[in-house]
Design a protein around this motif. Structure first.
Motif, PDB file in Angstrom:
ATOM      1  N   GLY A 235       0.836  -1.208   0.000  1.00 12.01           N
ATOM      2  CA  GLY A 235       0.000   0.000   0.000  1.00 12.01           C
ATOM      3  C   GLY A 235       0.867   1.252   0.000  1.00 12.01           C
ATOM      4  O   GLY A 235       0.564   2.239  -0.684  1.00 12.01           O
ATOM      5  N   MET A 236       1.958   1.215   0.764  1.00 10.22           N
ATOM      6  CA  MET A 236       2.847   2.391   0.817  1.00 10.22           C
ATOM      7  C   MET A 236       3.515   2.622  -0.538  1.00 10.22           C
ATOM      8  O   MET A 236       3.652   3.761  -0.990  1.00 10.22           O
ATOM      9  CB  MET A 236       3.920   2.187   1.888  1.00 10.22           C
ATOM     10  CG  MET A 236       3.381   2.254   3.310  1.00 10.22           C
ATOM     11  SD  MET A 236       4.746   1.870   4.434  1.00 10.22           S
ATOM     12  CE  MET A 236       4.027   2.308   5.999  1.00 10.22           C
ATOM     13  N   ASP A 237       3.949   1.547  -1.192  1.00  9.09           N
ATOM     14  CA  ASP A 237       4.567   1.689  -2.524  1.00  9.09           C
ATOM     15  C   ASP A 237       3.558   2.316  -3.489  1.00  9.09           C
ATOM     16  O   ASP A 237       3.886   3.198  -4.289  1.00  9.09           O
ATOM     17  CB  ASP A 237       5.008   0.327  -3.089  1.00  9.09           C
ATOM     18  CG  ASP A 237       6.104  -0.326  -2.253  1.00  9.09           C
ATOM     19  OD1 ASP A 237       6.783   0.403  -1.507  1.00  9.09           O
ATOM     20  OD2 ASP A 237       6.271  -1.560  -2.352  1.00  9.09           O
ATOM     21  N   PHE A 238       2.325   1.835  -3.400  1.00  7.78           N
ATOM     22  CA  PHE A 238       1.256   2.290  -4.292  1.00  7.78           C
ATOM     23  C   PHE A 238       1.029   3.797  -4.123  1.00  7.78           C
ATOM     24  O   PHE A 238       1.027   4.563  -5.088  1.00  7.78           O
ATOM     25  CB  PHE A 238      -0.010   1.497  -3.935  1.00  7.78           C
ATOM     26  CG  PHE A 238      -1.222   1.769  -4.773  1.00  7.78           C
ATOM     27  CD1 PHE A 238      -1.491   1.003  -5.897  1.00  7.78           C
ATOM     28  CD2 PHE A 238      -2.129   2.762  -4.421  1.00  7.78           C
ATOM     29  CE1 PHE A 238      -2.637   1.226  -6.668  1.00  7.78           C
ATOM     30  CE2 PHE A 238      -3.268   2.995  -5.175  1.00  7.78           C
ATOM     31  CZ  PHE A 238      -3.524   2.214  -6.299  1.00  7.78           C
ATOM     32  N   ILE A 239       0.894   4.226  -2.862  1.00 10.24           N
ATOM     33  CA  ILE A 239       0.570   5.652  -2.649  1.00 10.24           C
ATOM     34  C   ILE A 239       1.774   6.540  -2.963  1.00 10.24           C
ATOM     35  O   ILE A 239       1.618   7.695  -3.357  1.00 10.24           O
ATOM     36  CB  ILE A 239       0.006   5.924  -1.233  1.00 10.24           C
ATOM     37  CG1 ILE A 239      -0.766   7.255  -1.253  1.00 10.24           C
ATOM     38  CG2 ILE A 239       1.078   5.907  -0.160  1.00 10.24           C
ATOM     39  CD1 ILE A 239      -1.647   7.508  -0.060  1.00 10.24           C
ATOM     40  N   LYS A 240       2.979   5.995  -2.825  1.00 14.49           N
ATOM     41  CA  LYS A 240       4.159   6.809  -3.154  1.00 14.49           C
ATOM     42  C   LYS A 240       4.170   7.194  -4.628  1.00 14.49           C
ATOM     43  O   LYS A 240       4.539   8.314  -4.986  1.00 14.49           O
ATOM     44  CB  LYS A 240       5.443   6.014  -2.877  1.00 14.49           C
ATOM     45  CG  LYS A 240       5.890   6.089  -1.467  1.00 14.49           C
ATOM     46  CD  LYS A 240       7.061   5.151  -1.292  1.00 14.49           C
ATOM     47  CE  LYS A 240       7.082   4.675   0.130  1.00 14.49           C
ATOM     48  NZ  LYS A 240       8.069   3.611   0.320  1.00 14.49           N
ATOM     49  N   VAL A 241       3.788   6.268  -5.481  1.00 14.10           N
ATOM     50  CA  VAL A 241       3.765   6.576  -6.921  1.00 14.10           C
ATOM     51  C   VAL A 241       2.712   7.659  -7.184  1.00 14.10           C
ATOM     52  O   VAL A 241       2.939   8.587  -7.964  1.00 14.10           O
ATOM     53  CB  VAL A 241       3.472   5.308  -7.753  1.00 14.10           C
ATOM     54  CG1 VAL A 241       3.372   5.648  -9.226  1.00 14.10           C
ATOM     55  CG2 VAL A 241       4.547   4.263  -7.509  1.00 14.10           C
ATOM     56  N   LEU A 242       1.577   7.549  -6.472  1.00 17.70           N
ATOM     57  CA  LEU A 242       0.541   8.566  -6.670  1.00 17.70           C
ATOM     58  C   LEU A 242       0.987   9.918  -6.098  1.00 17.70           C
ATOM     59  O   LEU A 242       0.690  10.974  -6.667  1.00 17.70           O
ATOM     60  CB  LEU A 242      -0.782   8.096  -6.052  1.00 17.70           C
ATOM     61  CG  LEU A 242      -1.346   6.805  -6.673  1.00 17.70           C
ATOM     62  CD1 LEU A 242      -2.717   6.488  -6.091  1.00 17.70           C
ATOM     63  CD2 LEU A 242      -1.432   6.897  -8.203  1.00 17.70           C
TER      64      LEU A 242
END
Ligand SMILES: Cc1cc2nc3c(=O)[nH]c(=O)nc-3n(C[C@H](O)[C@H](O)[C@H](O)COP(=O)(O)OP(=O)(O)OC[C@H]3O[C@@H](n4cnc5c(N)ncnc54)[C@H](O)[C@@H]3O)c2cc1C
Length: 377
Positions: A235-242
């Protein structure tokens, strides 16, 4: 990978921008003071199908590649980076449910989240556990009661669903789905935290006291993901890209305004854009914003196509895009001179929002730690 967008993706980005500029931009002012406005913006985005880009078709989404979601957040970042982060937080909760939830959790929540009829958030941070996300005190006891004090929760007072991290009796970390609309007595939500920038992302403290949970509230149920930490990290990786995409959108605006100003502002009898001092600032801004954009697109692409590289790419683009936004929003203020400091023009807000991007969703230092670790140092 082809680091450039296909013509279809370029069209999609233009479609996003067209809708956001006409329908959403006129409503972004004052999101900070008006939770109902946030809800109505989510409804509009949901009705348009924009909150379901990455959600599978069987759950009411479009089942598109992640890069399309990144393009949406970049377009949102061009109109308001705070709103972009609010949407990013919502989409991250949806991603966690889609990737790790049970079939029942997916059918119950994903269609609502994709339609914007329910806003979601992720509540992980605590006063004593920021970068050190495993250092949480929140716990679910033997009687399955959750007690927790979460802080800096984006969408805290507009969300109906929160993915909450807490220790379990036998596990150092668990992820729980809490339906905030159903548990009002056991939950306290603070007023919006006033902060330097990203005002459009409403942010709150949430405390839970003896909130009864059942096995169905555990993300993935009792048989859930073997490593809940790994699920949280995804989830953290996902939101970092956003977050990187939002920073890219912000820098796009800093550059566009700076180029206009360089052309139109005259001093000493000619446009300031004729001065090499200004030209070099614009050249740096343009080159580095292009680098940030390409890193961000590559990270988004790697989630679907090269997952073993996703963690490194996500940390790299978050670190770099937030840094570029911070440096070049400051340069944009400089190009505008005193007008750059005026609250009547957009530059000062871009500058404040950009600084927050270097801390929200993982600090620059932590991203560098991750990149160093992933390259084997
Ligand atoms: C606008 C905004 C929105 C947010 N949204 C959410 C949300 O929706 N949900 C949520 O759960 N949290 C959210 N957060 C919290 C955010 O994830 C944390 O603020 C962030 O992870 C940093 O934690 P901290 O603020 O406690 O800083 P700290 O961890 O206390 O760090 C302080 C400083 O020490 C440095 N540091 C710490 N550890 C190391 C290390 N090992 N190596 C090098 N340097 C280190 C940091 O880089 C930083 O410079 C949000 C924060 C902001 C500002």
């Amino acid at each position: 990978m082809n680091t450039f967008l296909s013509s279809l993706q370029t069209e999609l980005f233009e479609d996003y921008k067209k809708f956001l500029t006409s329908e959403i931009e006129p409503r972004v002012e004052d999101l900070e003071n008006d939770p109902d406005k946030v809800k109505s913006v989510f409804e509009s985005l949901g009705q348009k199908g924009f909150l379901g880009t990455s959600v599978a078709k069987e759950y009411g989404g479009c089942g598109e590649p992640f890069i399309h979601t990144a393009l949406l957040i970049q377009a949102l970042g061009q109109i308001d980076a705070g709103l972009a982060m609010s949407v990013a937080s919502h989409l991250t909760a949806a991603e966690l449910i889609q990737k790790f939830g049970t079939d029942t959790q997916k059918s119950r929540y994903l269609p609502l989240l994709a339609r914007g009829e329910c806003i979601a958030t992720v509540a992980a941070t605590e006063e004593g556990a920021g970068s050190d996300y495993m250092g949480i005190a929140a716990c679910v006891d033997k009687e399955s009661s959750l007690t927790a004090e979460k802080t800096w929760v984006v969408n805290g007072d507009v969300a109906e669903l929160a993915v909450v991290t807490a220790r379990g009796e036998e596990s150092p970390l668990g992820l729980w789905l809490v339906d905030l609309s159903q548990v009002k007595d056991a939950v306290k939500i603070s007023a919006n935290i006033k902060k330097l920038g990203l005002a459009g992302a409403r942010t709150n403290n949430i405390s839970f006291k003896n909130l009864k949970l059942d096995d169905a509230s555990r993300l993935g149920g009792v048989e859930g993901p073997a490593s809940q930490e790994e699920a949280l990290l995804h989830g953290m990786d996902f939101i970092k890209v956003l977050a990187a995409a939002a920073a890219v959108g912000l820098t796009d605006m800093a550059l566009a305004h700076s180029v206009d100003r360089a052309r139109s502002r005259e001093q000493f009898g000619s446009a300031i854009g004729k001065l090499q001092a200004i030209q070099w600032k614009l050249a740096d801004m343009s080159s580095e914003s292009c680098g940030a954009r390409l890193l961000t697109y590559r990270a988004a692409w790697s989630k679907d196509e090269e997952p073993t590289e996703f963690r490194k790419n996500a940390a790299m683009c978050k670190y770099y895009a937030a840094r570029v936004a911070q440096v070049h929003s400051a340069e944009a203020v400089q190009i505008f001179g005193a007008a750059g400091l005026s609250c009547d023009l957009p530059m000062e807000k871009l500058y404040r929002d950009a600084k927050v991007m270097e801390i929200a969703e993982g600090t620059a230092e932590i991203q560098k730690n991750i990149v160093a670790h992933e390259i084997g140092s």
